[in-house]
Design a protein around this motif. Structure first.
Motif, PDB file in Angstrom:
ATOM      1  N   TYR A   1       9.037   9.054   6.645  1.00 29.03           N
ATOM      2  CA  TYR A   1       8.223   7.928   6.204  1.00 29.03           C
ATOM      3  C   TYR A   1       7.766   7.113   7.399  1.00 29.03           C
ATOM      4  O   TYR A   1       8.467   7.002   8.408  1.00 29.03           O
TER       5      TYR A   1
ATOM      6  N   SER B   1       7.211   3.621   9.245  1.00 27.33           N
ATOM      7  CA  SER B   1       7.944   2.344   9.236  1.00 27.33           C
ATOM      8  C   SER B   1       6.937   1.210   9.047  1.00 27.33           C
ATOM      9  O   SER B   1       6.670   0.426   9.952  1.00 27.33           O
TER      10      SER B   1
ATOM     11  N   THR C   1       5.091   2.159   2.397  1.00 29.14           N
ATOM     12  CA  THR C   1       5.528   3.445   2.958  1.00 29.14           C
ATOM     13  C   THR C   1       5.628   4.546   1.913  1.00 29.14           C
ATOM     14  O   THR C   1       5.505   5.723   2.246  1.00 29.14           O
TER      15      THR C   1
ATOM     16  N   GLN D   1      11.225   1.911   5.726  1.00 32.47           N
ATOM     17  CA  GLN D   1      11.426   3.283   6.209  1.00 32.47           C
ATOM     18  C   GLN D   1      12.880   3.706   6.038  1.00 32.47           C
ATOM     19  O   GLN D   1      13.165   4.813   5.550  1.00 32.47           O
TER      20      GLN D   1
END
Length: 337
Positions: free
Chosen positions: A249, A251, A255, A274
């Protein structure tokens, strides 16, 4: 009697620990230099037991058949010589390897949209791609690499040319004796036709989970359920485990909305989102018997120079997500997969 108790304990330990015999991997980004021990140390510190090594081939456009690869104009780690050196150094440190040759189209166009304008151009692409893949399948065999990936996010190519892929799998099997997979994009894996001929259902797991700016654990967990059910059903139907050939993912805010985005947007840095999304993914999948593990996207060699608190990109390095990964991966240091 004591012997029976001992054997029963062994069975119990084996069954309990099998849930954690996972590929705990990082996607080790190619560089212009040789890999040294100080580049490997952070991989060991995060407790990874696998790394994906990614040599590259380059194509001019989505309708161009010529694949350029293994040339002196490429970065060291993107060509055969460098990939081999990376693998050997990782193996010296007890880290297993997935060799994952990938295509980059100029301007970053999506490889899933590659489509040739004629039969002649398709055949040219197939010949070039076969040379590319077999070059690295042979290298994977020479280096005793543990997994080989025959392609990454090539939906239209797979859809349009099924016979080519069936033949390619057989040719790879003649030169490489390890496990074989394909890295399907999150929106193509259900229709990929050749899973039964491979060892893993490879998925690049950038599934959209929610529209929230700062999603909670509950929201992210709920977002996974329909995707998880479909993957479980496929794994059971074709009798192959799912392997996340990529997962991770950004940050940043939102996300979980479009996790595949690689653009240079200016969304606000959100390190906690994240880390939270990464933890939920581990909680949802790592204990599942039909799930083989995965490779976090992405891990750079120069650990001290990347990531950090001001970075909204994918790497977990020097962010709270790195600690999440370390805690999960520390549950097992060596994979039996």
């Amino acid at each position: 009697m004591k012997q029976l108790i001992f054997l029963g304990a062994l069975v119990f330990v084996s069954c309990a620990s099998s849930k954690f015999d996972k590929v705990n991997g990082v996607s080790f980004v190619s560089s212009g230099e040789e890999v040294a021990q100080h580049h490997i140390d952070p991989v060991l510190e995060v407790q990874a037991n696998y790394a994906a090594i990614m040599p590259f081939g380059f194509i001019q456009d989505v309708d161009s058949p010529e694949l350029i690869f293994n040339t002196d104009r490429q970065w060291y780690g993107e060509r055969r010589e460098g990939a081999r050196q990376y693998i050997e150094k990782l193996h010296q440190n007890g880290i297993k390897v997935m060799v994952k040759p990938q295509i980059w189209i100029w301007d970053g166009k999506f490889t899933g949209n590659m489509k040739m304008p004629s039969e002649e151009e398709w055949e040219k692409l197939e010949a070039s791609y076969e040379d590319f893949i077999l070059l690295y399948a042979e290298m994977a065999e020479e280096t005793q690499s543990d997994i080989f990936c025959i392609g990454t996010e090539l939906k239209t190519f797979v859809d349009e040319r099924p016979e080519f892929w069936n033949d390619l799998i057989q040719k790879v099997r003649t030169v490489y004796n390890g496990k074989v997979t394909y890295a399907a994009n999150w929106d193509e894996y259900e229709k990929t036709p050749f899973w039964a001929d491979l060892d893993y259902i490879g998925v690049n797991a950038y599934f959209p989970l929610c529209e929230k700016q700062n999603p909670t654990v509950e929201t992210l967990t709920k977002g996974w359920q329909p995707w998880k059910s479909k993957m479980r059903e496929l794994a059971e139907r074709v009798d192959r485990p799912v392997l996340f050939t990529e997962f991770g993912y950004r940050s940043m805010d939102f996300t979980g909305k479009k996790p595949w985005l690689v653009d240079r947007n200016q969304e606000r840095v959100n390190l906690e989102a994240q880390a939270r999304a990464t933890q939920v993914l581990f909680d949802e999948f790592w204990n599942e018997d039909w799930f083989a593990g995965g490779f976090v996207w992405k891990w750079f060699m120069q650990h001290d120079q990347v990531g950090g608190r001001g970075d909204n990109r994918f790497t977990p390095q020097n962010k709270p997500a790195e600690s999440v990964i370390r805690r999960q991966y520390a549950q097992v240091k060596k994979s039996s997969i």
